[in-house]
Motif scaffolding. Structure first.
Motif, PDB file in Angstrom:
ATOM      1  N   TYR A 259     -25.273   5.543  57.739  1.00 41.33           N
ATOM      2  CA  TYR A 259     -23.929   5.442  57.156  1.00 41.33           C
ATOM      3  C   TYR A 259     -23.628   4.097  57.156  1.00 41.33           C
ATOM      4  CZ  TYR A 259     -18.851   6.672  56.739  1.00 41.33           C
ATOM      5  OH  TYR A 259     -17.622   6.496  56.304  1.00 41.33           O
ATOM      6  N   GLU A 260     -23.885   3.361  58.065  1.00 37.86           N
ATOM      7  CA  GLU A 260     -23.670   1.918  58.151  1.00 37.86           C
ATOM      8  C   GLU A 260     -23.792   1.069  56.768  1.00 37.86           C
ATOM      9  OE1 GLU A 260     -24.736   2.517  62.464  1.00 37.86           O
ATOM     10  OE2 GLU A 260     -24.916   3.381  60.705  1.00 37.86           O
ATOM     11  N   SER A 261     -24.756   1.649  56.096  1.00 38.51           N
ATOM     12  CA  SER A 261     -24.906   1.122  54.680  1.00 38.51           C
ATOM     13  C   SER A 261     -24.259   1.515  53.790  1.00 38.51           C
ATOM     14  CB  SER A 261     -26.509   1.005  54.460  1.00 38.51           C
ATOM     15  OG  SER A 261     -26.800   2.681  54.253  1.00 38.51           O
ATOM     16  N   TRP A 262     -23.332   2.597  53.727  1.00 43.22           N
ATOM     17  CA  TRP A 262     -22.455   3.073  52.910  1.00 43.22           C
ATOM     18  C   TRP A 262     -21.164   2.468  52.931  1.00 43.22           C
ATOM     19  CZ3 TRP A 262     -17.746   5.528  52.460  1.00 43.22           C
ATOM     20  CH2 TRP A 262     -17.422   6.022  51.033  1.00 43.22           C
ATOM     21  N   VAL A 263     -20.671   2.095  54.127  1.00 40.46           N
ATOM     22  CA  VAL A 263     -19.306   1.263  54.422  1.00 40.46           C
ATOM     23  C   VAL A 263     -19.379  -0.119  54.099  1.00 40.46           C
ATOM     24  CG1 VAL A 263     -18.624   3.338  55.964  1.00 40.46           C
ATOM     25  CG2 VAL A 263     -19.673   1.347  56.787  1.00 40.46           C
ATOM     26  N   ARG A 264     -18.140  -0.734  54.086  1.00 43.21           N
ATOM     27  CA  ARG A 264     -18.057  -2.288  54.081  1.00 43.21           C
ATOM     28  C   ARG A 264     -18.257  -2.890  55.585  1.00 43.21           C
ATOM     29  NH1 ARG A 264     -13.105  -3.187  50.904  1.00 43.21           N
ATOM     30  NH2 ARG A 264     -12.134  -2.304  53.031  1.00 43.21           N
ATOM     31  N   LEU A 265     -19.435  -2.892  55.972  1.00 44.81           N
ATOM     32  CA  LEU A 265     -19.666  -3.371  57.321  1.00 44.81           C
ATOM     33  C   LEU A 265     -19.513  -4.933  57.442  1.00 44.81           C
ATOM     34  CD1 LEU A 265     -20.810  -1.651  59.713  1.00 44.81           C
ATOM     35  CD2 LEU A 265     -23.085  -2.725  59.347  1.00 44.81           C
ATOM     36  N   VAL A 266     -18.860  -5.610  58.406  1.00 42.52           N
ATOM     37  CA  VAL A 266     -18.546  -6.919  58.433  1.00 42.52           C
ATOM     38  C   VAL A 266     -19.186  -7.656  59.620  1.00 42.52           C
ATOM     39  CG1 VAL A 266     -16.173  -6.515  57.334  1.00 42.52           C
ATOM     40  CG2 VAL A 266     -16.458  -6.542  59.640  1.00 42.52           C
ATOM     41  N   SER A 267     -19.764  -6.955  60.591  1.00 40.38           N
ATOM     42  CA  SER A 267     -20.111  -7.585  61.849  1.00 40.38           C
ATOM     43  C   SER A 267     -21.545  -8.255  61.608  1.00 40.38           C
ATOM     44  CB  SER A 267     -20.166  -6.623  62.885  1.00 40.38           C
ATOM     45  OG  SER A 267     -21.025  -5.706  62.692  1.00 40.38           O
ATOM     46  N   ARG A 268     -22.432  -7.736  60.442  1.00 40.93           N
ATOM     47  CA  ARG A 268     -23.716  -7.980  60.373  1.00 40.93           C
ATOM     48  C   ARG A 268     -24.096  -7.691  59.067  1.00 40.93           C
ATOM     49  NH1 ARG A 268     -26.844  -3.416  60.986  1.00 40.93           N
ATOM     50  NH2 ARG A 268     -25.595  -1.656  62.193  1.00 40.93           N
ATOM     51  N   PRO A 269     -25.224  -8.218  58.549  1.00 41.63           N
ATOM     52  CA  PRO A 269     -25.734  -7.745  57.075  1.00 41.63           C
ATOM     53  C   PRO A 269     -26.501  -6.614  57.017  1.00 41.63           C
ATOM     54  CG  PRO A 269     -26.835  -9.623  58.091  1.00 41.63           C
ATOM     55  CD  PRO A 269     -25.811  -9.441  58.908  1.00 41.63           C
ATOM     56  N   VAL A 270     -26.348  -5.584  56.283  1.00 42.24           N
ATOM     57  CA  VAL A 270     -27.379  -4.324  56.320  1.00 42.24           C
ATOM     58  C   VAL A 270     -27.903  -4.394  54.829  1.00 42.24           C
ATOM     59  CG1 VAL A 270     -27.292  -1.797  56.072  1.00 42.24           C
ATOM     60  CG2 VAL A 270     -25.708  -3.112  57.696  1.00 42.24           C
ATOM     61  N   ALA A 271     -29.364  -4.149  55.000  1.00 39.97           N
ATOM     62  CA  ALA A 271     -29.872  -3.865  53.738  1.00 39.97           C
ATOM     63  C   ALA A 271     -29.275  -3.132  52.488  1.00 39.97           C
ATOM     64  CB  ALA A 271     -31.301  -3.563  54.147  1.00 39.97           C
ATOM     65  N   PRO A 272     -29.253  -3.401  51.604  1.00 47.73           N
ATOM     66  CA  PRO A 272     -28.595  -2.646  50.479  1.00 47.73           C
ATOM     67  C   PRO A 272     -29.502  -1.242  50.163  1.00 47.73           C
ATOM     68  CG  PRO A 272     -29.653  -4.557  49.563  1.00 47.73           C
ATOM     69  CD  PRO A 272     -29.727  -4.635  50.887  1.00 47.73           C
ATOM     70  N   ARG A 273     -28.786  -0.314  49.838  1.00 45.21           N
ATOM     71  CA  ARG A 273     -29.613   0.938  49.434  1.00 45.21           C
ATOM     72  C   ARG A 273     -30.378   0.665  48.132  1.00 45.21           C
ATOM     73  NH1 ARG A 273     -25.359   5.967  51.026  1.00 45.21           N
ATOM     74  NH2 ARG A 273     -25.224   5.462  53.348  1.00 45.21           N
TER      75      ARG A 273
END
Length: 365
Positions: A259-273
């Motif tokens: 779910y971290e890759s669906w929301v607008r996470l700001v603390s760290r980069p997440v690989a896009p889906r």
């Protein structure tokens, strides 16, 4: 130095909960969701939502706490609402309507939301509170009256009234969290003993989880819905950094994109889906059995997944095809750039006025 709010200032900024279905365009603060008619301030980590940049955070409750802690911010509205009920939304709503209590317990409150939304935590008691809230909202397990559980607004009011006690002393709700906590402990023991093995492939942001074919499903929850699994998702998520998790259990396979890759996470980069439908088609084409079916969710799903419950393919081949696809497939979902479903709504089928439907992205293993 910025001073904290006095009791008088908070009293002047009193906000009360109004059920989503009763808003009717009245001015309000929207927590953990998309704005609607009358929304004056949005406090949400959902992609595409107009939360002020300086208030954006990994979890909606963190945005709510930042806003309520700042005496210079005020939207003017005297109402607040949520358009679905889960741990992060409930915690954020409590921070808006009861800021004195919420700010005193902000550390644990954030961890309750993190356990509910992301199935990861640093505070075991916070995870227990998350489990307890899921039990209280479950029509099959809740000790609350059936009418309360079935009514989203009544359930929200009930849980808001219990949060202060639960967050302060989780031992007051042992009966509500004990079963899932035991399932989590058993999963952690399986990982420690090697009954469940993990391998991370950092290049493609993938963790491969291997489970015994005979491993039974244990109780687990995601958000406030059941998501039973042979290894609790929090045990896995606390042990890996990868955002994509491939579960292999005999002839059953499931690829879960967190779910971290669906929301607008700001603390760290997440690989896009990336698209998984085409990957499912590739796997399907290699199957020997005519009745075998691989299925996949669209990238806009809250928890994107792909699964097959009876494959003829060997784990090594499934893993090879998954890694190759993740290595070359183009990105299709960029929550950091405010991408969102075309209608601004999540794609998990949650009703706009309350409790979640069956947990998204999870298939029985």
């Amino acid at each position: 130095m910025r001073r904290g709010l006095t009791r008088g200032e908070r009293a002047r900024r009193a906000i009360r909960y109004e059920p989503y279905s009763l808003l009717g365009g009245q001015p309000h603060v929207m927590v953990d969701g998309a704005p609607t008619a009358g929304t004056e301030l949005t406090l949400s980590h959902w992609p595409g939502t107009p939360t002020p940049v300086e208030l954006r955070a990994d979890l909606s409750v963190e945005s709510a706490l930042r806003w309520r802690a700042d005496p210079g911010r005020w939207a003017g509205a005297g109402l607040a609402s949520i358009d679905h009920l889960d741990q992060d939304g409930l915690a954020g709503l409590w921070a808006v309507v009861a800021p004195e209590l919420a700010l005193e317990r902000r550390g644990r409150l954030v961890e309750v939301a993190r356990a509910g939304d992301f199935a990861t935590f640093t505070d075991r008691d916070a995870a227990r509170v998350s489990f307890a809230l899921a039990t209280l909202a479950d029509p099959q397990r809740s000790p609350l009256p059936g009418g309360t559980v079935a009514d989203p607004a009544a359930l929200t009011v009930e849980l808001l009234g219990r949060l202060a006690e639960l967050v302060a002393d989780p031992s007051r709700c042992v009966a509500e969290w004990a079963e899932e906590d035991a399932a989590l402990a058993a999963s952690e023991a399986d990982l420690a003993s090697g009954m469940v093995t993990l391998e991370e492939v950092a290049e493609v942001d993938l963790a491969v989880v291997s489970l015994a074919e005979s491993a039974p499903a244990r109780i687990a929850t995601r958000f406030m819905g059941r998501a039973d699994a042979p290894c609790h998702p929090a045990a896995i998520h606390n042990a890996v950094s990868a955002n994509r998790v491939l579960y292999c259990q005999g002839s059953r396979y499931e690829l879960v994109v967190r779910y971290e890759s669906w929301v607008r996470l700001v603390s760290r980069p997440v690989a896009p889906r990336v698209d998984l439908v085409s990957l499912a088609a590739t796997l399907q084409a290699e199957e020997a059995g005519a009745g075998t079916a691989w299925s996949a969710d669209p990238a806009s799903s809250l928890i994107q997944g792909m699964a097959c419950l009876g494959s003829s393919l060997a784990p090594s081949r499934v893993r090879q095809l998954v890694e190759e696809h993740l290595r070359r497939a183009p990105a299709v979902w960029f929550p950091g750039n405010d991408a969102r479903p075309s209608d601004g709504r999540p794609s998990d089928g949650r009703p706009s006025d309350g409790r979640p439907s069956a947990s998204p992205g999870r298939r029985a293993r």
